[in-house]
Design an enzyme around this catalytic site. Structure first.
Site, PDB file in Angstrom:
ATOM      1  N   ASP A 152     -30.486 -20.113   0.750  1.00 18.43           N
ATOM      2  CA  ASP A 152     -31.415 -21.431   1.140  1.00 18.43           C
ATOM      3  C   ASP A 152     -32.419 -21.459   0.183  1.00 18.43           C
ATOM      4  OD1 ASP A 152     -29.764 -22.337   2.955  1.00 18.43           O
ATOM      5  OD2 ASP A 152     -30.958 -21.803   4.582  1.00 18.43           O
TER       6      ASP A 152
ATOM      7  N   ASP B 153     -32.857 -16.263   4.543  1.00 16.67           N
ATOM      8  CA  ASP B 153     -31.410 -16.702   3.919  1.00 16.67           C
ATOM      9  C   ASP B 153     -31.676 -16.847   2.161  1.00 16.67           C
ATOM     10  OD1 ASP B 153     -29.314 -18.385   2.918  1.00 16.67           O
ATOM     11  OD2 ASP B 153     -29.013 -18.643   5.051  1.00 16.67           O
TER      12      ASP B 153
ATOM     13  N   THR C 260     -21.264 -16.592  15.012  1.00 15.20           N
ATOM     14  CA  THR C 260     -20.610 -15.093  14.975  1.00 15.20           C
ATOM     15  C   THR C 260     -20.627 -14.145  13.961  1.00 15.20           C
ATOM     16  OG1 THR C 260     -18.464 -15.895  14.060  1.00 15.20           O
ATOM     17  CG2 THR C 260     -18.684 -16.301  16.313  1.00 15.20           C
TER      18      THR C 260
HETATM   19  C1  PRP Z   1     -24.853 -14.550   2.999  1.00 18.10           C
HETATM   20  C2  PRP Z   1     -24.794 -13.538   2.006  1.00 18.10           C
HETATM   21  C3  PRP Z   1     -23.889 -12.734   1.859  1.00 18.10           C
HETATM   22  C4  PRP Z   1     -23.430 -12.534   3.489  1.00 18.10           C
HETATM   23  C5  PRP Z   1     -23.933 -11.360   3.917  1.00 18.10           C
HETATM   24  O1  PRP Z   1     -23.982 -15.599   2.652  1.00 18.10           O
HETATM   25  O2  PRP Z   1     -25.264 -14.261   0.636  1.00 18.10           O
HETATM   26  O3  PRP Z   1     -22.569 -13.196   1.400  1.00 18.10           O
HETATM   27  O4  PRP Z   1     -24.396 -13.779   4.038  1.00 18.10           O
HETATM   28  O5  PRP Z   1     -23.557 -11.032   5.351  1.00 18.10           O
HETATM   29  P1  PRP Z   1     -22.725  -9.887   5.848  1.00 18.10           P
HETATM   30  O6  PRP Z   1     -22.891  -8.837   4.911  1.00 18.10           O
HETATM   31  O7  PRP Z   1     -22.922  -9.819   7.184  1.00 18.10           O
HETATM   32  O8  PRP Z   1     -21.154 -10.653   5.593  1.00 18.10           O
HETATM   33  P2  PRP Z   1     -23.727 -16.905   3.647  1.00 18.10           P
HETATM   34  O9  PRP Z   1     -22.221 -16.772   4.370  1.00 18.10           O
HETATM   35  O10 PRP Z   1     -24.853 -17.028   4.498  1.00 18.10           O
HETATM   36  O11 PRP Z   1     -23.572 -18.047   2.499  1.00 18.10           O
HETATM   37  P3  PRP Z   1     -24.277 -18.684   1.228  1.00 18.10           P
HETATM   38  O12 PRP Z   1     -23.983 -17.332   0.214  1.00 18.10           O
HETATM   39  O13 PRP Z   1     -23.828 -19.704   0.948  1.00 18.10           O
HETATM   40  O14 PRP Z   1     -25.778 -18.434   1.679  1.00 18.10           O
HETATM   41  N1  URA Z   2     -27.527 -13.577   4.631  1.00 13.88           N
HETATM   42  C1  URA Z   2     -28.776 -13.774   4.031  1.00 13.88           C
HETATM   43  O1  URA Z   2     -29.036 -14.404   3.386  1.00 13.88           O
HETATM   44  N2  URA Z   2     -29.647 -13.122   4.609  1.00 13.88           N
HETATM   45  C2  URA Z   2     -29.514 -12.169   5.675  1.00 13.88           C
HETATM   46  O2  URA Z   2     -30.435 -11.834   5.968  1.00 13.88           O
HETATM   47  C3  URA Z   2     -28.313 -11.756   5.973  1.00 13.88           C
HETATM   48  C4  URA Z   2     -27.366 -12.420   5.425  1.00 13.88           C
END
Ligand code: PRP
Ligand code: URA
Length: 242
Positions: free
Chosen positions: A237, A234, A140
């Site tokens: 990752d 990502d 989501t």
């Molecule tokens: C990613 C990123 C941000 C978020 C951005 O984190 O590092 O925190 O998504 O998306 P948004 O602006 O739509 O909220 P994620 O939750 O994937 O976790 P991670 O940092 O562990 O990769």
């Molecule tokens: N979080 C990421 O790491 N990449 C994107 O493009 C969006 C959210």
């Protein structure tokens, strides 16, 4: 899709003829005074090209992202207030300078935001760092708050909020709500990120008009999974596990 196309610009040193310069996609302009985009220099564009490339391996991804993070931190520090500071040099002359005023702390949105802590520490020795664990639901895209640990006196500090990716803005909004609930005024928060989407900026800048956003690049938009496009994939990752 109905995304606007991103602007292109010729890139390279001024001694080169305009015709000889290559063209590259540069940051999309956004109409908000509280959004500060790093100058779109040849360095920055080349660094971003490295980290956007799907063929860039993890070691290079870390190395080049760290360079961009360092630029972001240096620019973020320019937004902190300074006071006059006169000093005497070793040759006995005075110099009218400035020094930073006030206390700061970093707050990283885990996990990806932790990648920006080192760059902050390199610029601000022994800086306090708080953590907020927010994870975006993979289906989501809604953010979920799991954990936070912040300096006790955070309400007296300038907060540098760290998260490389600013997509829908959901995670950052949730983090700012936590900071505000601990008494940090909006105008003492600087949000540092590498890639932002116009949608995220719009949501956020309207909701927090006094909070400053420092970004390296405003990208074209979001795809159907709310990934930034063209983006870099990502970030967490690629930095930690790929
Ligand atoms: C990613 C990123 C941000 C978020 C951005 O984190 O590092 O925190 O998504 O998306 P948004 O602006 O739509 O909220 P994620 O939750 O994937 O976790 P991670 O940092 O562990 O990769
Ligand atoms: N979080 C990421 O790491 N990449 C994107 O493009 C969006 C959210």
């Amino acid at each position: 899709s109905n995304q606007p196309t991103s602007p292109k610009q010729s890139v390279g040193p001024d001694y080169r003829d305009e015709k000889q310069k290559p063209t590259a996609t540069v940051s999309t302009a956004v109409p908000f005074e509280n959004v500060h985009t790093l100058p779109q220099t040849p360095q920055l564009i080349a660094l971003l090209t490295m980290i956007r490339d799907k063929n860039t391996d993890r070691a290079d991804f870390i190395f080049y992202s760290n360079r961009i993070i360092r630029l972001l931190v240096e620019e973020g520090l320019n937004h902190l207030p300074v006071v006059e500071h006169a000093i005497t040099t070793p040759v006995g002359r005075s110099y009218a300078g400035v020094q930073f005023q006030g206390k700061i702390c970093g707050v990283s949105i885990m996990r990806a935001g932790e990648a920006m802590e080192q760059g902050l520490r390199e610029c601000c020795r022994s800086v306090r760092i708080g953590k907020i664990l927010i994870q975006r639901d993979e289906e989501t895209s809604m953010p979920k708050l799991f954990y936070d640990k912040l300096p006790e006196d955070i309400a007296d500090r300038w907060c540098l909020l760290l998260d490389p990716m600013f997509a829908t803005g959901g995670s950052a909004i949730m983090a700012v709500d936590v900071l505000k609930s601990r008494g940090v005024p909006e105008n003492r928060i600087l949000f540092l990120n590498l890639l932002a989407s116009p949608e995220g900026i719009e949501n956020f800048a309207k909701r927090f008009p006094q909070l400053r956003i420092i970004t390296a690049f405003v990208d074209q938009g979001l795809d159907e999974k709310n990934y930034i496009i063209p983006g870099l994939g990502d970030f967490g990752d690629r930095f930690y596990t790929m």
